[in-house]
Motif scaffolding. Structure first.
Motif, PDB file in Angstrom:
ATOM      1  N   TYR A   1      -7.082  10.838  -3.308  1.00  0.00           N
ATOM      2  CA  TYR A   1      -7.810   9.757  -4.254  1.00  0.00           C
ATOM      3  C   TYR A   1      -7.827  10.598  -5.618  1.00  0.00           C
TER       4      TYR A   1
ATOM      5  N   LEU B   1      -6.133   3.907  -6.111  1.00  0.00           N
ATOM      6  CA  LEU B   1      -5.377   3.025  -5.116  1.00  0.00           C
ATOM      7  C   LEU B   1      -5.624   1.580  -5.401  1.00  0.00           C
ATOM      8  N   GLU B   2      -6.884   1.171  -5.870  1.00  0.00           N
ATOM      9  CA  GLU B   2      -7.467  -0.095  -6.137  1.00  0.00           C
ATOM     10  C   GLU B   2      -6.417  -0.623  -7.341  1.00  0.00           C
TER      11      GLU B   2
ATOM     12  N   ALA C   1       0.831  -1.068  -0.129  1.00  0.00           N
ATOM     13  CA  ALA C   1       0.079  -0.030  -0.055  1.00  0.00           C
ATOM     14  C   ALA C   1       1.018   1.029  -0.151  1.00  0.00           C
TER      15      ALA C   1
ATOM     16  N   LYS D   1      -5.877  -1.484   2.142  1.00  0.00           N
ATOM     17  CA  LYS D   1      -6.844   0.119   1.772  1.00  0.00           C
ATOM     18  C   LYS D   1      -7.176   0.591   3.183  1.00  0.00           C
TER      19      LYS D   1
END
Length: 338
Positions: free
Chosen positions: A55, A60-61, A14, A106
């Protein structure tokens, strides 16, 4: 953000979504429709705990998906002792963990953006992933080579330069940024995380092999000394008698000056080795064996004076434990070597 900012603050894989902030590299003005602006936005959003801005600059995903794929592939590539079928089984198992692990990552990132704290108590898997990838000790050095792809003007590249202590060198994590319909750039994936994981695995394997070779040499050398001492022990008994004070005194001297001192020396030599994390279970076994052997020698020496059946019983029990643990250690070392 400090340019010495640790990767641990970004929660392992992450961290790939946040560390492109680098650390104070883009305080100058940059146009809002450039990849550099996305990098600057990430840094500012982390400094200001601005989740919305973060974001906008990071998908991020997508970053986590690409990072997790690289992690799984890199992990299995380094398992040379596995058959192709076994590697596929490992991959399948790791893919089963994909959903929960990415959710945990996350969650840790969300917590870090909002508060500056990973909240690892609720995201325990993140800590393990940090350790497996070596990102817990990695350190950001620079962000370099931000450039738009000549073949696709909606794609750009950026290298995050990290220093990895286990590699003792810098490594460039290569990020892809993509431009949306609004002309805003966003970090979308990391493309060489598998290479990084493979390199970490190779470095760890080399250090483990070095430890195993050194420990084997130490144990073999001291086993020879013990065997010679056992022969001397037998010779003393062959010409003497345990009922004689002289015989017991000679045996006590041999036990204290050879057996006990040699096990103490062995323990110190093993203790002085560099211990890779993967070798810690084996090292703990070696330390336990040495401690028991030293304690057994003390009991045997004591028995030469007190002739108490309880004393010799304690000594023999410890020797039996040494024998059992030595077999366990040999089996473990063999598995680790293969």
């Amino acid at each position: 953000m400090d340019k010495k900012f640790k990767m641990a603050a970004g929660a392992g894989i992450a961290a790939l979504a946040v560390v492109v902030a680098g650390g104070g590299y883009y305080h100058f003005h940059v146009s809002s429709d450039t990849p550099e602006f996305a990098i600057k936005t990430i840094q500012e959003s982390l400094d200001e705990h601005d989740t919305k801005s973060f974001y906008r600059a990071v998908n991020l995903e997508s970053v986590l998906d690409s990072g997790y794929d690289g992690f799984v592939n890199g992990l299995t590539v380094n398992e040379n002792n596995l058959t192709p079928e076994s590697k596929e089984s490992v991959k399948s198992f790791m893919q089963m963990l994909r959903g929960p692990m990415i959710l945990s990552l996350k969650s840790a990132i969300d917590s870090y953006i909002a508060t500056g704290d990973l909240n690892v108590e609720k995201n325990g898997g993140v800590v393990e992933l940090l350790e497996k990838t070596g990102l817990n000790d990695a350190e950001i050095r620079d962000v370099k080579d931000i450039q738009i792809n000549d073949a696709d003007k909606n794609e750009a590249f950026a290298d995050l330069i990290i220093y990895q202590p286990e590699l003792d060198e810098e490594f460039p994590l290569q990020f892809i940024l993509t431009r949306g319909k609004d002309n805003q750039w966003q970090v979308s994936r990391v493309q060489n995380f598998q290479d990084y994981v493979e390199k970490i695995g190779q470095a760890r394997r080399a250090k483990l092999d070095e430890y195993l070779a050194n420990a084997s040499e130490i144990n073999s050398r001291h086993e020879s000394i013990v065997r010679e001492a056992e022969q001397k022990y037998g010779m003393i008994l062959a010409v003497g008698n345990l009922a004689q004070d002289k015989t017991r005194a000679e045996l006590k001297t041999l036990i204290n000056d050879v057996f006990k001192k040699d096990w103490e020396a062995r323990k110190q030599e093993l203790f002085s080795l560099k211990i890779p994390k993967d070798a810690e279970p084996l090292q703990n076994l070696y330390m336990r064996i040495c401690d028991l052997a030293i304690a057994a020698a003390k009991d045997y020496a004591k028995w030469m004076d007190d002739q108490n059946p309880a004393t010799i019983k304690m000594a023999e029990e410890k020797i039996h434990q040494v024998q059992d643990l030595s077999k366990e250690a040999a089996d473990l070392a063999k598995r680790m070597t293969s």
